[in-house]
Scaffold this active site. Structure first.
Site, PDB file in Angstrom:
ATOM      1  N   PHE A   1       0.854  -1.188   0.000  1.00 24.81           N
ATOM      2  CA  PHE A   1       0.000   0.000   0.000  1.00 24.81           C
ATOM      3  C   PHE A   1       0.888   1.234   0.000  1.00 24.81           C
ATOM      4  CE2 PHE A   1      -2.432   3.508   1.750  1.00 24.81           C
ATOM      5  CZ  PHE A   1      -3.565   3.454   0.946  1.00 24.81           C
TER       6      PHE A   1
ATOM      7  N   ASP B   1       9.198   2.566   1.937  1.00 23.82           N
ATOM      8  CA  ASP B   1       8.018   3.324   2.364  1.00 23.82           C
ATOM      9  C   ASP B   1       7.827   3.043   3.853  1.00 23.82           C
ATOM     10  OD1 ASP B   1       5.500   4.181   3.078  1.00 23.82           O
ATOM     11  OD2 ASP B   1       4.505   3.476   1.261  1.00 23.82           O
TER      12      ASP B   1
ATOM     13  N   LYS C   1       2.687   9.574   8.444  1.00 25.36           N
ATOM     14  CA  LYS C   1       1.783   9.317   9.569  1.00 25.36           C
ATOM     15  C   LYS C   1       2.238   9.822  10.945  1.00 25.36           C
ATOM     16  CE  LYS C   1      -1.147   5.703   7.723  1.00 25.36           C
ATOM     17  NZ  LYS C   1      -0.757   5.130   6.435  1.00 25.36           N
TER      18      LYS C   1
HETATM   19  C1  LIG Z   1      -1.006   5.348   5.029  1.00 24.46           C
HETATM   20  C2  LIG Z   1       0.067   4.925   4.104  1.00 24.46           C
HETATM   21  C3  LIG Z   1       0.343   5.636   2.922  1.00 24.46           C
HETATM   22  C4  LIG Z   1      -0.515   6.803   2.465  1.00 24.46           C
HETATM   23  O1  LIG Z   1      -0.429   7.872   3.337  1.00 24.46           O
HETATM   24  P1  LIG Z   1      -1.489   9.096   3.218  1.00 24.46           P
HETATM   25  O2  LIG Z   1      -0.990  10.079   4.218  1.00 24.46           O
HETATM   26  O3  LIG Z   1      -2.832   8.531   3.533  1.00 24.46           O
HETATM   27  O4  LIG Z   1      -1.408   9.578   1.827  1.00 24.46           O
HETATM   28  C5  LIG Z   1       1.400   5.229   2.146  1.00 24.46           C
HETATM   29  N1  LIG Z   1       2.162   4.181   2.497  1.00 24.46           N
HETATM   30  C6  LIG Z   1       1.935   3.476   3.619  1.00 24.46           C
HETATM   31  C7  LIG Z   1       2.829   2.335   3.966  1.00 24.46           C
HETATM   32  C8  LIG Z   1       0.865   3.810   4.449  1.00 24.46           C
HETATM   33  O5  LIG Z   1       0.623   3.082   5.542  1.00 24.46           O
END
Ligand SMILES: *Cc1c(COP(=O)(O)O)cnc(C)c1O
Length: 390
Positions: free
Chosen positions: A127, A214, A243
């Site tokens: 994701f 990520d 986050k």
């Molecule tokens: C939540 C998340 C995203 C997206 O972040 P947003 O601030 O909602 O755009 C991308 N990568 C990972 C691993 C995430 O958990």
């Protein structure tokens, strides 16, 4: 509510205030928060130092634009590059934006090497966000369906499978990067093996590829180290975060090193809000509190307590599959879809989440206490046992 676009299946509750790991709804009911707004409220709710720092900054300046120097942004870049042993930081406002920056950097890097149509290797169940490029990089058809044509230039492989990437290295000469979550969050708390991480680093070096981690969900101390990749001792070329970085104020960061650093020049990328005084002051404060209070060690210790406690309570229960996790990023996999558990937990005063259909996900604040961990284990074990034996 009716004029809010229907993009979330919202639970029928709204909160009015919080204190640490506890949060109160508008009816006065109190909940134990084991989700932290999906790994955002790093210090829990209403943390006195964070509140004071944000209030003081708001009383001076909120924002001036990246047309000018922003000292707090420079300090935060110093801090993040020192924590990662990397070189440079671009600031934005969210995880998908941080990943967009990473994807643009990888393509830019490819073009500089003379690759006209650069490709990025991405993972099944990954994701990376909801923008067009990041949903194309995401390994979930539900996120993509209806939004075709997808952004091209992504090659997908199974997670934790080095052989699959080696095969690509042999026949696909347009690959420029590999992008992955060291701990997959939405994918159901799947952890990249240490050997796999080291193998990936080596493969990227051999082929001149960028390694992009990520760390939007697993970074910022959550797994018991500042960053997930630090469990294997590798250094990525690009790290994205968001986050938990500012404890609730929107922010994103794309950190670069080595071949990925120094690529962008004025005009190549930007963000109006990115790294403004408010967001970067909040991040500096969150990092300072984590360091002063030893919250990374706390995440490791309390996370272990939760995993062991749940394992003791559930290992003999039919329908329980396994517990995965590092630090305070924990998944409990069951043998059946268990979305109902979220509502049941809410009714008993507990905030949790279910992802990948069958995985209960816990992401408590990093200052979660031992007593709160015991409380969580006893409430959740009961809920899961009732659910599985019903
Ligand atoms: C939540 C998340 C995203 C997206 O972040 P947003 O601030 O909602 O755009 C991308 N990568 C990972 C691993 C995430 O958990």
């Amino acid at each position: 509510m009716s004029h809010v676009m229907n993009t979330y299946a919202r639970l029928p509750v709204a909160f009015s205030h919080g204190d640490g790991s506890w949060i109160t709804d508008t009816e006065g009911r109190i909940y134990l928060d084991a989700l932290s707004g999906i790994a955002v409220n790093t210090l829990g709710h209403n943390h006195p130092e964070l509140v004071a720092a944000i209030a003081a900054q708001a009383g001076r300046l909120l924002h001036t634009s990246n047309l000018y120097r922003i000292p707090q942004q420079e300090q935060l870049a110093d801090k993040l590059t020192s924590l990662t042993s990397m070189d440079e930081v671009f600031f934005c406002n969210s995880g998908c934006e941080a990943n967009e920056a990473a994807i643009k950097l990888a393509r830019f890097y490819g073009h500089k090497k003379g690759i006209d149509s650069p490709a990025i290797v991405v993972m099944e169940k990954a994701f990376h966000g909801r923008t067009m490029a990041t949903l194309s990089a995401t390994g979930n058809r539900k996120t993509q369906a209806g939004f075709e044509p997808l952004v091209s230039g992504f090659v997908r492989v199974p997670y934790n499978d080095l052989t699959a990437i080696r095969a690509i290295a042999e026949h696909n000469k347009s690959v420029v990067a590999v992008m992955l979550e060291i701990v997959q969050g939405e994918g159901g708390i799947q952890i990249a093996d240490v050997d796999y991480q080291r193998g990936l680093r080596q493969l990227c070096d051999e082929n001149g590829w960028l390694l992009i981690c990520d760390e939007v969900q697993c970074g910022m101390g959550r797994t018991g180290t500042w960053f997930g990749f630090q469990h294997s001792g590798i250094r990525p070329d690009i790290v994205t975060m968001a986050k938990g970085l500012s404890g609730g104020v929107p922010i994103g960061a794309c950190i670069t090193a080595g071949n990925a650093a120094g690529l962008f020049k004025p005009g190549n990328h930007g963000s109006t809000f990115g790294g403004n005084q408010l967001a970067t002051t909040a991040a500096l404060t969150v990092i300072d509190v984590i360091e002063k209070q030893g919250l990374i060690a706390n995440a490791e210790a309390v996370g272990r307590l939760i995993r062991e406690g749940l394992m003791d309570a559930l290992s003999e229960t039919k329908g329980f599959v396994e517990i995965r996790g590092q630090g305070l990023m924990i998944g409990i996999e069951l043998d059946r879809p268990c979305g109902d558990l979220v509502t049941r937990a809410l009714e008993t005063g507990l905030l949790i989440n279910v992802t990948a259909d069958k995985v209960v996900r816990l992401l408590p604040p990093l200052n979660f206490s031992v007593e709160e961990a015991r409380e969580l284990v006893s409430r959740l074990a009961q809920l899961i046992r009732d659910f599985l034996t019903a």
